[in-house]
Enzyme design. Structure first.
Site, short mmCIF file in Angstrom:
data_model
loop_
_atom_site.label_atom_id
_atom_site.label_comp_id
_atom_site.label_asym_id
_atom_site.label_seq_id
_atom_site.Cartn_x
_atom_site.Cartn_y
_atom_site.Cartn_z
N LYS A 62 -40.70 -47.64 22.53
CA LYS A 62 -40.61 -49.08 23.19
C LYS A 62 -41.08 -50.12 22.45
CE LYS A 62 -44.71 -49.55 25.99
NZ LYS A 62 -45.31 -50.76 25.27
N ASN A 63 -41.94 -49.86 21.74
CA ASN A 63 -42.69 -50.96 20.81
C ASN A 63 -41.79 -51.28 19.54
OD1 ASN A 63 -44.88 -50.93 22.56
ND2 ASN A 63 -46.42 -49.76 21.54
N CYS B 257 -51.30 -54.82 29.31
CA CYS B 257 -52.23 -53.83 29.92
C CYS B 257 -53.75 -54.28 29.81
CB CYS B 257 -52.09 -52.46 28.85
SG CYS B 257 -50.68 -51.73 29.31
N ARG C 6 -56.83 -59.06 24.65
CA ARG C 6 -55.57 -59.46 24.34
C ARG C 6 -55.15 -60.81 23.82
NH1 ARG C 6 -51.61 -54.77 26.00
NH2 ARG C 6 -50.65 -55.15 23.65
N ASP D 295 -52.85 -45.62 20.54
CA ASP D 295 -51.93 -45.22 21.97
C ASP D 295 -51.98 -43.65 21.97
OD1 ASP D 295 -50.53 -48.06 22.69
OD2 ASP D 295 -50.24 -47.75 20.49
N ARG E 256 -43.03 -48.22 32.73
CA ARG E 256 -42.74 -49.22 31.73
C ARG E 256 -42.42 -48.68 30.23
NH1 ARG E 256 -47.62 -52.71 30.33
NH2 ARG E 256 -46.56 -52.83 28.48
N1 EPU Z 1 -55.73 -59.68 18.43
C1 EPU Z 1 -56.14 -60.75 18.46
N2 EPU Z 1 -55.44 -61.94 18.32
C2 EPU Z 1 -54.00 -61.89 18.29
C3 EPU Z 1 -53.44 -60.54 18.27
C4 EPU Z 1 -54.17 -59.44 18.25
O1 EPU Z 1 -57.37 -60.69 18.26
O2 EPU Z 1 -53.45 -62.98 18.36
C5 EPU Z 1 -56.20 -58.20 18.37
C6 EPU Z 1 -56.16 -57.35 19.71
O3 EPU Z 1 -56.82 -57.87 20.80
C7 EPU Z 1 -56.41 -56.10 19.39
C8 EPU Z 1 -55.90 -56.00 17.83
O4 EPU Z 1 -55.77 -57.52 17.69
O5 EPU Z 1 -57.80 -55.86 19.23
C9 EPU Z 1 -54.59 -55.49 17.69
O6 EPU Z 1 -53.63 -56.03 18.47
P1 EPU Z 1 -52.04 -55.90 18.10
O7 EPU Z 1 -51.53 -57.21 17.90
O8 EPU Z 1 -52.06 -55.20 16.78
O9 EPU Z 1 -51.40 -55.26 19.30
P2 EPU Z 1 -50.13 -55.67 20.12
O10 EPU Z 1 -49.03 -56.40 18.97
O11 EPU Z 1 -50.32 -56.49 21.17
C10 EPU Z 1 -48.57 -53.56 19.92
C11 EPU Z 1 -48.14 -52.54 20.90
C12 EPU Z 1 -49.34 -51.76 21.78
C13 EPU Z 1 -50.19 -50.97 20.54
C14 EPU Z 1 -50.68 -52.13 19.32
C15 EPU Z 1 -51.55 -51.31 18.26
C16 EPU Z 1 -46.10 -53.40 21.67
C17 EPU Z 1 -45.58 -54.23 22.93
N3 EPU Z 1 -47.50 -53.26 21.96
O12 EPU Z 1 -49.47 -54.45 20.65
O13 EPU Z 1 -48.96 -50.82 22.54
O14 EPU Z 1 -51.51 -50.53 21.20
O15 EPU Z 1 -49.53 -52.54 18.79
O16 EPU Z 1 -50.62 -50.42 17.84
O17 EPU Z 1 -45.70 -53.21 20.77
C18 EPU Z 1 -48.62 -49.54 24.66
O18 EPU Z 1 -47.59 -49.23 24.06
O19 EPU Z 1 -49.31 -49.27 25.50
C19 EPU Z 1 -49.45 -50.57 23.76
C20 EPU Z 1 -50.47 -51.18 24.24
#
Ligand code: EPU
Length: 438
Positions: free
Chosen positions: A23-24, A121, A126, A311, A419
């Site tokens: 998915k990601n 989520c 986030r 995850d 999802r």
């Molecule tokens: N963060 C910030 N500012 C930002 C972006 C991120 O502070 O602008 C912080 C977040 O709050 C968090 C950390 O950085 O504490 C890591 O977040 P990251 O950006 O790595 O996560 P993401 O890209 O929003 C993706 C996956 C998540 C998965 C994470 C970590 C997708 C669509 N989502 O999220 O997947 O947990 O990377 O591997 O790719 C899921 O599949 O259920 C899911 C939540």
């Protein structure tokens, strides 16, 4: 009601299921197609709601998306990219955070992007500050308006040098999708290097990009003027594979996960073995099983790749309720990923959550008001309960808990699970689970 499952648990899950593309990764590869001058073809695509959401968003922007009958092969034709109305984007995106990743490609194609405020989520605040900072550093002008965030690039996008405060997956993807067609060189330090990002780099390279990844979390990109389409088979979903593995462990079952791949799951497999689970890897998948006897407690810390994924944490914690002794789990990626533990406590699990960084290294959430460490004491028999799905992974954990618990549980809000888990009810049936819609 369709959104509720009544699960009669207490029986081992046994049998075989198949996982398809991650998915990601798939959602990001779909967005990457916007950058190409010609059509792209993405294979091994799972039928999940996130794919439907991104399909809708791409169509709103003029991309023609066609799928084969099983939905496993997508053809994405970006010949007629156009602006979309922010209200339509908002309506389509729902709680998805994907629209933020449209910004770089849309700025290149149209000179502007307009995205709604973003959800995702309920596992932490986030924020999107890293994303907006990156876009600004490339020369974009970001303006927050009442309806959403308007971004434009009046003087084009120019390569830059950026160091992320934290190796964020989304921010690294944002940078990649923007830098590949920016003018000149871009260097990103402290980048995320998750396998899903590496596969996105594979896709971008197929499209004509020049990207190198160094050993020290540094990614360098030489911008090019134009990119073509790609043909690519998505890497497998290691989160889904680990979720079924945890279900096998928690229910004392035996599940062959066809499509699961070892290299992306090293950290999970080590932990699975330490807890007392066994697995056998072959060319087509991985068999995960409970070998009998007691499971062992562990100390676990989630981390960015190559660490133990956040995850994977929630499904595994359900299995830890069945391990002998005290397990300590330190969540260092999201500040609020133990909300699902309330329901487990209601089912008889002994789980305490703490603000302190327990059992590992101090993380950025220590000394703050985030309950991001947990102590799980087991084994405790789980009993049936009425539970509500809080988020995608937490929801799947609730399903596992209900499958492990004796008696009939009701799990509400299962729509959220679609999802990210393809045909999960068919898979539950294939594994012998007893459930109904009431
Ligand atoms: N963060 C910030 N500012 C930002 C972006 C991120 O502070 O602008 C912080 C977040 O709050 C968090 C950390 O950085 O504490 C890591 O977040 P990251 O950006 O790595 O996560 P993401 O890209 O929003 C993706 C996956 C998540 C998965 C994470 C970590 C997708 C669509 N989502 O999220 O997947 O947990 O990377 O591997 O790719 C899921 O599949 O259920 C899911 C939540």
């Amino acid at each position: 009601m369709d959104d509720v499952l009544y699960i009669n648990g207490g029986n081992p899950l046994q049998g075989e299921i198949t996982v398809r593309g991650a998915k990601n990764f798939v959602s990001k590869a779909m967005v990457a197609s916007l950058l190409g001058e010609g059509p792209s073809e993405l294979r091994n695509v799972p039928r999940i709601r996130d794919v439907a959401v991104v399909t809708g968003l791409l169509e709103l922007h003029g991309v023609m998306v066609t799928a084969d009958e099983q939905g496993g092969v997508l053809r994405l034709d970006p010949s007629n990219v156009e602006s979309a109305h922010v209200a339509d984007i908002d309506a389509h995106a729902g709680s998805s955070r994907i629209p933020i990743l449209f910004c770089g490609p849309l700025l290149h194609r149209l000179g502007e992007a307009f995205i709604p405020d973003l959800g995702g989520c309920r596992i932490g605040d986030r924020p999107i500050n890293y994303h907006l900072d990156i876009l600004r550093q490339f020369g974009a002008v970001v303006e927050k308006r009442e309806q959403g965030i308007h971004i434009r690039a009046p003087r084009g996008l120019h390569g830059t040098k950026i160091e992320l405060p934290y190796p964020s997956v989304g921010a690294t993807e944002q940078l990649l999708l923007t830098a590949v067609r920016a003018d000149g060189l871009t260097e990103l330090s402290n980048a995320a290097i998750e396998p899903e990002i590496m596969d996105l780099i594979n896709v971008l390279q197929k499209m004509g990009s020049i990207i190198s990844v160094d050993t020290d979390r540094v990614i360098r990109i030489e911008g090019v003027e134009r990119l073509g389409g790609y043909q690519h088979t998505a890497l497998s979903d290691r989160i889904e594979a680990a979720s079924w593995a945890s279900a096998a462990l928690a229910t004392r079952g035996d599940i062959y996960v066809r499509g699961a791949t070892q290299p992306e799951m090293t950290a999970f497999l080590n932990t699975f073995r330490k807890v007392g689970g066994e697995f056998v890897v072959d060319d087509d998948g991985i068999r995960f099983f409970h070998p009998g006897g007691d499971l062992r407690s562990i100390v676990l810390e989630t981390d960015v790749h190559p660490g133990f994924m956040t995850d994977w944490q929630q499904p595994l914690v359900v299995a830890l309720t069945q391990a002998k002794g005290l397990s300590i789990v330190h969540e260092t990626v999201y500040e609020n990923r133990f909300g699902f533990a309330d329901a487990l406590r209601g089912m008889g699990a002994t789980i305490q959550v703490y603000r302190e960084c327990l059992g590992g290294h101090p993380c950025r959430f220590g000394q703050r008001n985030f309950y991001h460490s947990a102590v799980v004491s087991g084994p405790t028999a789980l009993s049936a309960a009425d539970i509500e799905v809080p988020d995608l992974r937490g929801g799947f954990s609730h399903l596992i808990a209900a499958l492990a618990a004796k008696g009939t549980s009701s799990v509400r809000g299962i729509g959220l699970i679609d999802r990210g888990y393809e045909h999960f009810q068919d898979k539950l049936s294939a594994l012998g689970a007893e459930f109904s819609h009431g």
